[in-house]
Write an enzyme that holds these catalytic residues in place. Structure first.
Site, PDB file in Angstrom:
ATOM      1  N   ILE A   1       0.833  -1.198   0.000  1.00  0.00           N
ATOM      2  CA  ILE A   1       0.000   0.000   0.000  1.00  0.00           C
ATOM      3  C   ILE A   1       0.869   1.249   0.000  1.00  0.00           C
ATOM      4  CG2 ILE A   1      -1.791   1.273   1.273  1.00  0.00           C
ATOM      5  CD1 ILE A   1      -2.315  -1.508   2.723  1.00  0.00           C
ATOM      6  N   CYS A   2       0.502   2.220  -0.837  1.00  0.00           N
ATOM      7  CA  CYS A   2       1.154   3.526  -0.821  1.00  0.00           C
ATOM      8  C   CYS A   2       0.205   4.504  -0.127  1.00  0.00           C
ATOM      9  CB  CYS A   2       1.448   3.999  -2.251  1.00  0.00           C
ATOM     10  SG  CYS A   2       2.285   5.600  -2.328  1.00  0.00           S
ATOM     11  N   LEU A   3       0.504   4.804   1.136  1.00  0.00           N
ATOM     12  CA  LEU A   3      -0.320   5.713   1.935  1.00  0.00           C
ATOM     13  C   LEU A   3       0.586   6.410   2.939  1.00  0.00           C
ATOM     14  CD1 LEU A   3      -3.248   6.672   2.554  1.00  0.00           C
ATOM     15  CD2 LEU A   3      -3.371   4.838   4.240  1.00  0.00           C
TER      16      LEU A   3
END
Length: 227
Positions: A88-90
């Site tokens: 996940i890119c967060l």
């Protein structure tokens, strides 16, 4: 520190169990409070609606002063989620993390991410390219993944049907639909003698979808297929 960490996690799990409104759950893996599976519903009004999404959660020794490690267990078609690994890119899972955040609030942020993709800061560049060049086709593919992997109900009527149907007899070809491609384009190059799996891989890589089809010449596709 370890006792304070344990108490905090136990409280977070307990609070989540008491909260029936959000339908967010936290289940320990092998009875460990530091390895959990979180789950939440796909947000309404999105291609993910009706699905149930599971997330693998690992709580580090320095929690809550370092972010938890999260990745999707359920496969998701989204620019900020790896379609292969679930990474996940967060920002809050990295440098924007704060000790005031909880496991539940972080899962709510993931739920919000499904509502608001950020294609200019992608985890999956191929999916982001699909999102930016053909939103309708992207949403059809994301919806098909929700049905295939997250238990979302089948769509009724024509919405999203085009990406999930093959040209002959309206049969669903999972490989083509999950790639966000059209069956007729795959058949077009099959008729030239190329192997179906390679065609799908090349068309995905070239983003041969939606309006972008007109920007990629057939000669370019053949050139890539011959490599």
């Amino acid at each position: 520190m370890s006792e304070a960490r344990l108490r905090r996690i136990q409280k977070e799990i307990s609070d989540c169990q008491k909260d029936k409104l959000t339908r967010i759950t936290l289940i320990p893996v092998d009875n460990s409070p530091f390895h959990l599976v979180g789950a939440f519903d796909g947000p309404s009004g999105t291609p993910y609606e009706g699905g149930r999404y599971e997330v693998d959660i690992v709580v580090p020794d320095s929690y809550p002063f370092q972010p938890v490690k999260m990745k999707f267990i359920t496969k998701v078609y989204h620019p900020n989620i790896s379609s292969a690994s679930g990474a996940i890119c967060l920002d809050i899972l990295k440098d924007a993390w704060s000790p005031v955040l909880t496991l539940k609030s972080t899962l709510i942020s993931l739920q919000s991410l499904l509502c608001d993709p950020q294609p200019n800061d992608p985890q999956d560049a191929e999916v982001a390219k699909h999102y930016l060049t053909s939103r309708v086709s992207f949403e059809q593919t994301a919806r098909h993944w929700a049905q295939a992997y997250a238990g979302a109900p089948p769509t009724t009527g024509g919405d999203g049907a085009g990406a999930a149907k093959a040209a002959k007899g309206g049969k669903v070809d999972q490989q083509v639909a999950l790639a966000g491609l059209e069956e007729r384009h795959v058949v077009q190059f099959e008729n030239l003698g190329f192997e179906r799996g390679k065609i799908i891989d090349v068309l995905k890589r070239l983003n041969y979808r939606g309006t972008n089809v007109g920007k990629v010449s057939e000669d370019r596709v053949v050139e890539e297929l011959l490599k």
